[in-house]
Design a protein around this motif. Structure first.
Motif, mmCIF file in Angstrom:
data_model
loop_
_atom_site.group_PDB
_atom_site.id
_atom_site.type_symbol
_atom_site.label_atom_id
_atom_site.label_comp_id
_atom_site.label_asym_id
_atom_site.label_seq_id
_atom_site.Cartn_x
_atom_site.Cartn_y
_atom_site.Cartn_z
ATOM 1 N N THR A 19 0.829 -1.212 0.000
ATOM 2 C CA THR A 19 0.000 0.000 0.000
ATOM 3 C C THR A 19 0.864 1.262 0.000
ATOM 4 O OG1 THR A 19 -0.124 0.016 2.433
ATOM 5 C CG2 THR A 19 -1.831 -1.186 1.248
ATOM 6 N N ARG A 20 2.125 1.108 -0.406
ATOM 7 C CA ARG A 20 3.079 2.225 -0.416
ATOM 8 C C ARG A 20 3.182 2.846 0.978
ATOM 9 N NH1 ARG A 20 3.011 6.363 -2.746
ATOM 10 N NH2 ARG A 20 5.045 6.462 -3.738
ATOM 11 N N ALA B 146 -0.093 17.433 -2.500
ATOM 12 C CA ALA B 146 -0.700 16.905 -1.280
ATOM 13 C C ALA B 146 -2.163 17.319 -1.200
ATOM 14 C CB ALA B 146 0.059 17.408 -0.060
ATOM 15 N N VAL B 147 -2.975 16.456 -0.576
ATOM 16 C CA VAL B 147 -4.410 16.696 -0.422
ATOM 17 C C VAL B 147 -4.704 16.925 1.048
ATOM 18 C CG1 VAL B 147 -6.712 15.742 -0.762
ATOM 19 C CG2 VAL B 147 -4.879 15.186 -2.375
ATOM 20 N N THR B 148 -5.452 17.980 1.356
ATOM 21 C CA THR B 148 -5.824 18.223 2.746
ATOM 22 C C THR B 148 -7.112 17.501 3.096
ATOM 23 O OG1 THR B 148 -6.424 19.900 4.398
ATOM 24 C CG2 THR B 148 -7.003 20.382 2.107
ATOM 25 N N ALA B 149 -7.161 16.942 4.284
ATOM 26 C CA ALA B 149 -8.377 16.287 4.757
ATOM 27 C C ALA B 149 -9.513 17.287 4.927
ATOM 28 C CB ALA B 149 -8.101 15.568 6.077
ATOM 29 N N ILE C 165 -10.752 8.097 5.173
ATOM 30 C CA ILE C 165 -11.631 8.949 5.985
ATOM 31 C C ILE C 165 -13.051 8.389 5.996
ATOM 32 C CG2 ILE C 165 -12.694 11.236 6.125
ATOM 33 C CD1 ILE C 165 -10.070 12.404 5.082
ATOM 34 N N GLU C 166 -13.529 7.952 4.838
ATOM 35 C CA GLU C 166 -14.880 7.383 4.750
ATOM 36 C C GLU C 166 -15.006 6.150 5.638
ATOM 37 O OE1 GLU C 166 -17.956 5.601 1.349
ATOM 38 O OE2 GLU C 166 -16.094 6.611 0.766
ATOM 39 N N THR D 271 6.440 9.104 2.309
ATOM 40 C CA THR D 271 5.405 8.648 1.393
ATOM 41 C C THR D 271 4.146 9.504 1.545
ATOM 42 O OG1 THR D 271 4.685 7.008 3.011
ATOM 43 C CG2 THR D 271 6.234 6.282 1.337
ATOM 44 N N MET D 272 3.338 9.520 0.480
ATOM 45 C CA MET D 272 2.128 10.332 0.458
ATOM 46 C C MET D 272 0.923 9.489 0.064
ATOM 47 S SD MET D 272 3.624 13.769 -1.401
ATOM 48 C CE MET D 272 1.960 14.394 -1.716
ATOM 49 N N MET D 273 -0.250 9.954 0.477
ATOM 50 C CA MET D 273 -1.502 9.307 0.106
ATOM 51 C C MET D 273 -2.152 10.094 -1.025
ATOM 52 S SD MET D 273 -3.127 8.284 3.817
ATOM 53 C CE MET D 273 -4.352 7.186 3.090
ATOM 54 N N SER D 274 -2.666 9.369 -2.013
ATOM 55 C CA SER D 274 -3.416 10.013 -3.085
ATOM 56 C C SER D 274 -4.752 10.503 -2.546
ATOM 57 C CB SER D 274 -3.655 9.022 -4.219
ATOM 58 O OG SER D 274 -4.553 7.989 -3.799
ATOM 59 N N ARG D 275 -5.419 11.342 -3.318
ATOM 60 C CA ARG D 275 -6.744 11.829 -2.922
ATOM 61 C C ARG D 275 -7.708 10.661 -2.721
ATOM 62 N NH1 ARG D 275 -8.996 16.897 -3.502
ATOM 63 N NH2 ARG D 275 -11.274 16.973 -3.277
ATOM 64 N N GLU D 276 -7.645 9.691 -3.617
ATOM 65 C CA GLU D 276 -8.550 8.544 -3.527
ATOM 66 C C GLU D 276 -8.273 7.732 -2.270
ATOM 67 O OE1 GLU D 276 -8.380 10.249 -7.357
ATOM 68 O OE2 GLU D 276 -6.720 9.373 -6.196
ATOM 69 N N ALA D 277 -6.990 7.501 -1.971
ATOM 70 C CA ALA D 277 -6.637 6.699 -0.792
ATOM 71 C C ALA D 277 -7.038 7.399 0.494
ATOM 72 C CB ALA D 277 -5.142 6.407 -0.797
#
Length: 395
Positions: A159-160, A227-230, A202-203, A191-197
């Motif tokens: 899962t990276r 980067a995507v903010t929550a 969160i869901e 490492t970073m999380m994609s928007r989808e991940a």
């Protein structure tokens, strides 16, 4: 004689509390050992601490000088100077296209103050809170000191090294979790999380009633993708950020939180009692730091060059296995070909090669014996010299 008798009487009363019995933050011990070598005349290349070599933006320093010359340095609102809260809210619109009300912004004493306030506002003693490993050690240590139970969830290369909703819910089924904390970009892996991940995680968390905390302290330092903010994905997530990393303001000790509406007043009450307010001089400088974006982007390009030097140079030195360095300024290297004791490896590398790095057991007590974290927040010349020293040392 009288002092000795008095000391013997008092010592039983001064037994440290159980909650104070947390492990040390090992990187600080490495820094202290490096300082002793430097005091004896040695030249250490510092790759142990996540601290930018560059100073705060010129705009921030100039604003602080003006404030010292013209303004009173007083208490501020416990939530922070209103103009700074408004400027942080505008940052979310500018950087992410995400509307966040200034009323939900809380200025904190660095991200560390944000963790303490957030944990106190969200959790009761005994609550189980999931954290990823490898991960930032004070997550676990602060939760422990507050009487909560940190629940490490191991991440994998499949899962990276990002936490998935499936892994979170599997742990939740063993015993209920009250919260989960993730970072993207992450420390120590980068490492970073994609928007989808991130959205999927969160869901899953919110669907199970698990409170979600997003550590976004390394936002701005992203190389693989933005980067995507929550905050763009949920109004219920608690976001923690800081001026320490991207804005190079570690010693100013100023950060912020984006909190759900229902937590604004509880966090305000906690801040009033724990620290009254964040130092006003730091808040003034932080607001002006947003005007130093061009300077900060130039520094970021320097990190990218340092990242390239290590990714290309360390394999030639013998360290060819490391996790994807999507962001931040860390490279988490597998040293299992040389040792099964990352603490001893780091110690010998410091003493013999005068390169300071952090042993992986600081970030992962179970599997970290085979990893070393290198910070590449200093100059390109130092990174090249570090690669040369490590290569010579490992021969």
């Amino acid at each position: 004689m009288r002092d000795a008798i008095l000391r013997n009487r008092l010592e039983p009363w001064l037994t440290p509390s159980r909650r104070s019995d947390v492990p040390p933050f090992m990187v600080m011990d490495v820094m202290a050992a490096a300082a002793r070598i430097e005091a004896a005349g040695g030249h250490v290349i510092h790759m142990e601490v996540g601290q930018p070599a560059a100073p705060a933006p010129k705009t921030a320093i100039a604003a602080a000088h003006r404030a010292l010359d013209t303004a009173r340095i007083d208490y501020t609102s416990a939530l922070g100077i209103p103009s700074l809260r408004e400027r942080i809210a505008r940052h979310y619109l500018d950087a992410y296209g995400c509307a966040v009300s200034p009323e939900r912004i809380v200025v904190t004493t660095g991200s560390s103050g944000g963790f303490i306030l957030g944990f106190l506002a969200l959790f009761e003693p005994g609550d189980r809170v999931a954290v990823t490993v490898p991960g930032y050690p004070p997550y676990r240590h602060i939760l422990t000191a507050l009487g909560c139970e940190p629940v490490p969830i191991e991440t994998t290369s499949e899962t990276r090294h990002a936490l998935t909703g499936e892994a979170l819910l599997a742990e939740h089924r063993k015993a209920p979790l009250k919260g989960v904390l993730v970072a993207s970009p992450a420390n120590p892996t980068g490492t970073m999380m994609s928007r989808e991940a991130l959205s999927s995680l969160i869901e899953a968390a919110e669907g199970a009633g698990i409170r979600f905390i997003s550590d976004e302290i390394y936002h701005g330092l992203d190389y693989a993708f933005p980067a995507v903010t929550a905050a763009a994905l949920s109004d219920h997530a608690l976001i923690i950020n800081s001026f320490s990393k991207y804005f190079c303001m570690t010693g100013w000790r100023v950060g912020w939180m984006v909190v759900p509406d229902v937590l604004v007043r509880p966090v305000e009450r906690l801040q009033q009692n724990l620290s009254i307010s964040v130092p006003s001089l730091s808040q003034i400088a932080a607001e002006a730091a947003f005007d130093g974006a061009a300077e900060m982007e130039e520094i970021k390009h320097g990190y990218q060059e340092n990242r390239r030097i290590l990714i290309e140079g360390l394999p030639k030195a013998g360290l060819s296995k490391f996790l994807p360095a999507d962001g931040a300024f860390y490279l988490y290297a597998d040293v299992s070909d040389f040792t099964s004791d990352s603490f001893e490896f780091a110690k010998q590398m410091l003493e013999q090669a005068h390169v300071a790095a952090t042993p992986g057991i600081d970030f992962d007590p179970v599997h970290g014996h085979s990893f070393i974290r290198f910070s590449y927040a200093r100059s390109a010349d130092e990174m090249r010299e570090a690669v040369d020293r490590i290569a010579h040392w490992l021969k």
